[in-house]
Design a protein around this motif. Structure first.
Motif, PDB file in Angstrom:
ATOM      1  N   ALA A 253      38.182  42.953  59.102  1.00 19.13           N
ATOM      2  CA  ALA A 253      38.911  43.464  57.925  1.00 19.13           C
ATOM      3  C   ALA A 253      38.009  44.339  57.066  1.00 19.13           C
ATOM      4  CB  ALA A 253      39.447  42.301  57.097  1.00 19.13           C
ATOM      5  N   HIS A 254      38.644  45.310  56.445  1.00 15.44           N
ATOM      6  CA  HIS A 254      37.993  46.142  55.447  1.00 15.44           C
ATOM      7  C   HIS A 254      38.931  46.195  54.240  1.00 15.44           C
ATOM      8  CE1 HIS A 254      36.286  50.328  54.178  1.00 15.44           C
ATOM      9  NE2 HIS A 254      35.894  49.352  53.381  1.00 15.44           N
ATOM     10  N   LEU A 255      38.646  45.340  53.263  1.00 17.79           N
ATOM     11  CA  LEU A 255      39.507  45.285  52.090  1.00 17.79           C
ATOM     12  C   LEU A 255      39.330  46.527  51.229  1.00 17.79           C
ATOM     13  CD1 LEU A 255      39.248  41.529  51.016  1.00 17.79           C
ATOM     14  CD2 LEU A 255      40.903  42.628  52.536  1.00 17.79           C
ATOM     15  N   GLY A 256      40.298  46.757  50.364  1.00 16.58           N
ATOM     16  CA  GLY A 256      40.295  47.952  49.531  1.00 16.58           C
ATOM     17  C   GLY A 256      39.071  48.054  48.642  1.00 16.58           C
ATOM     18  N   SER A 257      38.736  49.280  48.297  1.00 21.99           N
ATOM     19  CA  SER A 257      37.557  49.532  47.466  1.00 21.99           C
ATOM     20  C   SER A 257      37.785  49.078  46.033  1.00 21.99           C
ATOM     21  CB  SER A 257      37.209  51.023  47.481  1.00 21.99           C
ATOM     22  OG  SER A 257      36.905  51.462  48.790  1.00 21.99           O
ATOM     23  N   VAL A 258      36.687  48.876  45.323  1.00 24.16           N
ATOM     24  CA  VAL A 258      36.740  48.543  43.899  1.00 24.16           C
ATOM     25  C   VAL A 258      36.054  49.660  43.128  1.00 24.16           C
ATOM     26  CG1 VAL A 258      36.759  46.073  44.373  1.00 24.16           C
ATOM     27  CG2 VAL A 258      34.579  47.228  43.987  1.00 24.16           C
ATOM     28  N   ARG A 259      36.422  49.792  41.873  1.00 25.59           N
ATOM     29  CA  ARG A 259      35.852  50.843  41.036  1.00 25.59           C
ATOM     30  C   ARG A 259      35.555  50.279  39.651  1.00 25.59           C
ATOM     31  NH1 ARG A 259      35.807  52.733  45.343  1.00 25.59           N
ATOM     32  NH2 ARG A 259      36.628  54.715  46.122  1.00 25.59           N
ATOM     33  N   VAL A 260      34.547  50.835  39.015  1.00 26.41           N
ATOM     34  CA  VAL A 260      34.235  50.497  37.627  1.00 26.41           C
ATOM     35  C   VAL A 260      34.383  51.768  36.807  1.00 26.41           C
ATOM     36  CG1 VAL A 260      32.512  49.633  36.014  1.00 26.41           C
ATOM     37  CG2 VAL A 260      32.639  48.682  38.323  1.00 26.41           C
ATOM     38  N   ASN A 261      35.287  51.745  35.821  1.00 22.90           N
ATOM     39  CA  ASN A 261      35.445  52.898  34.947  1.00 22.90           C
ATOM     40  C   ASN A 261      35.776  52.418  33.540  1.00 22.90           C
ATOM     41  OD1 ASN A 261      38.505  52.878  34.536  1.00 22.90           O
ATOM     42  ND2 ASN A 261      38.407  52.983  36.768  1.00 22.90           N
ATOM     43  N   PRO A 262      35.529  53.262  32.521  1.00 21.36           N
ATOM     44  CA  PRO A 262      35.697  52.829  31.133  1.00 21.36           C
ATOM     45  C   PRO A 262      37.116  52.409  30.783  1.00 21.36           C
ATOM     46  CG  PRO A 262      34.421  54.857  31.257  1.00 21.36           C
ATOM     47  CD  PRO A 262      34.958  54.609  32.625  1.00 21.36           C
ATOM     48  N   ARG A 263      38.122  53.010  31.415  1.00 25.54           N
ATOM     49  CA  ARG A 263      39.502  52.687  31.047  1.00 25.54           C
ATOM     50  C   ARG A 263      39.999  51.404  31.697  1.00 25.54           C
ATOM     51  NH1 ARG A 263      43.200  58.210  30.904  1.00 25.54           N
ATOM     52  NH2 ARG A 263      42.098  59.227  29.175  1.00 25.54           N
ATOM     53  N   ALA A 264      39.836  51.318  33.009  1.00 23.51           N
ATOM     54  CA  ALA A 264      40.389  50.173  33.737  1.00 23.51           C
ATOM     55  C   ALA A 264      39.394  49.028  33.885  1.00 23.51           C
ATOM     56  CB  ALA A 264      40.871  50.628  35.121  1.00 23.51           C
ATOM     57  N   GLY A 265      38.130  49.262  33.549  1.00 25.57           N
ATOM     58  CA  GLY A 265      37.132  48.222  33.756  1.00 25.57           C
ATOM     59  C   GLY A 265      36.819  48.093  35.244  1.00 25.57           C
ATOM     60  N   PHE A 266      36.830  46.871  35.741  1.00 19.20           N
ATOM     61  CA  PHE A 266      36.552  46.597  37.154  1.00 19.20           C
ATOM     62  C   PHE A 266      37.890  46.626  37.882  1.00 19.20           C
ATOM     63  CE2 PHE A 266      34.925  43.429  40.467  1.00 19.20           C
ATOM     64  CZ  PHE A 266      34.176  44.384  41.116  1.00 19.20           C
ATOM     65  N   TRP A 267      38.194  47.784  38.511  1.00 17.19           N
ATOM     66  CA  TRP A 267      39.512  47.991  39.120  1.00 17.19           C
ATOM     67  C   TRP A 267      39.501  47.459  40.547  1.00 17.19           C
ATOM     68  CZ3 TRP A 267      41.634  50.727  43.208  1.00 17.19           C
ATOM     69  CH2 TRP A 267      43.031  50.882  43.188  1.00 17.19           C
ATOM     70  N   THR A 268      40.341  46.460  40.829  1.00 17.11           N
ATOM     71  CA  THR A 268      40.313  45.779  42.129  1.00 17.11           C
ATOM     72  C   THR A 268      41.711  45.555  42.702  1.00 17.11           C
ATOM     73  OG1 THR A 268      40.394  43.578  41.107  1.00 17.11           O
ATOM     74  CG2 THR A 268      38.214  44.544  41.452  1.00 17.11           C
ATOM     75  N   ALA A 269      42.703  46.293  42.258  1.00 18.26           N
ATOM     76  CA  ALA A 269      44.092  45.996  42.611  1.00 18.26           C
ATOM     77  C   ALA A 269      44.315  45.953  44.118  1.00 18.26           C
ATOM     78  CB  ALA A 269      45.028  47.019  41.958  1.00 18.26           C
ATOM     79  N   HIS A 270      43.893  46.998  44.839  1.00 14.21           N
ATOM     80  CA  HIS A 270      44.113  47.036  46.290  1.00 14.21           C
ATOM     81  C   HIS A 270      43.310  45.946  46.995  1.00 14.21           C
ATOM     82  CE1 HIS A 270      45.577  51.525  46.409  1.00 14.21           C
ATOM     83  NE2 HIS A 270      46.431  50.699  45.831  1.00 14.21           N
ATOM     84  N   ARG A 271      42.077  45.751  46.561  1.00 10.64           N
ATOM     85  CA  ARG A 271      41.234  44.726  47.166  1.00 10.64           C
ATOM     86  C   ARG A 271      41.868  43.343  47.011  1.00 10.64           C
ATOM     87  NH1 ARG A 271      36.440  42.115  45.157  1.00 10.64           N
ATOM     88  NH2 ARG A 271      37.762  41.686  43.363  1.00 10.64           N
TER      89      ARG A 271
END
Length: 368
Positions: A253-271
């Motif tokens: 498996a390769h789960l969805g990527s995560v992102r860190v940005n000022p608006r959403a914080g730690f964005w992990t929805a797809h993961r």
């Protein structure tokens, strides 16, 4: 004293000098007495070692409570809890910093308060400091996110083939280099399957292979994608490896990527959606022996992976040497590339040398 008043005899001279010495002694004694009083006042007003560094002591207690109660940190605001859990081992670096500050301030209270984060950190991660690996094993597994932008796929494939792994999982297989990996790995691995962007190469026969829907195929507005598009972007598979001790169910498996940005914080929805779906697939697996290989874009401590980690055991925790950080390859800070098992015994776990990818390959030995 005027000229007429000057002493005329030695006796008179001695009397005058004695009088002056007595006056100087009285002045010196009074000065010393006053200086002593001032020193006593300053000493009395200066806080003792238990009253100094109260801010440092409070910081040490907060650090210990943060690590102890990390599961209670809410995810409602920017997934702050998951972000803390991703880098949780690194919070231990604050301990020597606070200790140095406490010693500089000579604060006994701060030094005592540091016992809490030290004990909590050792309870959480102390077991990873030693080498728990054992020699041998019936099967060697390896997993690697080879990177879509890998500048040297040929070298990467050859390094992986030389690793000695019996079963090799690859993630982030770009369409344009898929053939390269198939050609370079064909000699070492006579059996393989590629489902979308993930693949498995094996020295042992494979059967019952199928893609696993981990629900990362929806568009930004939730619309469904066509079947051919879903397959092209498929990020998980399930197959059965035929071993001498019986069938082994293997998931890649390769789960969805995560992102860190000022608006959403730690964005992990797809993961997070993928982790939930993958956990459900593992829960429904009927084979007693199960292995999950892949880039989960999260550490074992991350609560978002609880649906997976509650059903499978980490080989690194049970048979590793150190933390086994795998990302980023230039300065590894987190183990997001996982090998998790059920129904088999982890014997060893290690990290392979860097390739052209931004991830490090991970490997493990298991036995029945």
């Amino acid at each position: 004293m005027t000229g007429s008043e000057r002493p005329q005899t030695m006796a008179q001279v001695d009397a005058v000098e004695t009088e002056q010495a007595g006056t100087d002694h009285r002045h010196t004694g009074a000065g010393t007495w006053r200086a002593g009083i001032r020193r006593a006042i300053r000493a009395g007003s200066r806080p003792g070692p238990w009253k100094r560094g109260l801010v440092l002591a409070a910081s040490a207690l907060l650090l210990g409570l943060l690590m102890l109660l990390h599961a209670e940190i809410p995810n409602r605001i920017g997934n702050l809890g998951s972000l803390v859990e991703t880098f949780l081992p690194w919070f231990g670096l604050f301990v020597p910093v606070l200790l140095a500050a406490a010693l500089w301030r000579r604060s006994a209270s701060a030094v005592a308060a540091l016992l809490l984060p030290v004990v909590v950190w050792l309870n959480l991660f102390g077991g990873l400091l030693g080498d728990k690996s054992h020699a041998g094993g019936d099967l060697t597994l390896a997993s690697h996110n080879v990177g879509a932008d890998n500048p040297d796929p040929i070298g990467t494939a050859r390094d992986l083939a030389a690793s000695g792994a019996d079963v090799l999982a690859l993630e982030e297989l770009a369409e344009q280099v898929r053939g390269t990996y198939e050609r370079e790995l064909a000699k070492a691995y006579p059996y393989h399957t590629v489902q979308g962007t993930v693949g498995l190469w094996s020295r042992l026969p494979l059967s019952d292979t199928r893609p696993v829907d981990i629900k990362t195929d929806a568009g930004p507005l939730g619309e469904s994608k066509p079947a051919e598009v879903k397959m092209h972007y498929n990020r998980a598979l399930r197959t059965t490896v035929a071993t001498g001790q019986g069938p082994l169910a293997v998931y890649v498996a390769h789960l969805g990527s995560v992102r860190v940005n000022p608006r959403a914080g730690f964005w992990t929805a797809h993961r997070d959606r993928g982790a939930q779906a993958l956990g459900e697939a593992v829960a429904a697996e009927r084979n007693e022996r199960v292995v999950l290989l892949g880039d989960l874009n999260g550490t074992e401590d991350d609560r978002a992976l609880a649906g997976i980690t509650s059903r499978l055991r980490s080989v690194q925790d049970e048979a590793g040497d150190g933390f086994g950080f795998s990302w980023p390859a230039t300065f590894p800070m987190a183990r997001i590339d996982q090998i998790l098992v059920r129904g088999v015994k982890p014997e060893s776990s290690w990290v392979l040398p860097a390739t052209g990818s931004d991830h490090l390959p991970v490997a493990a030995g298991i036995s029945w």
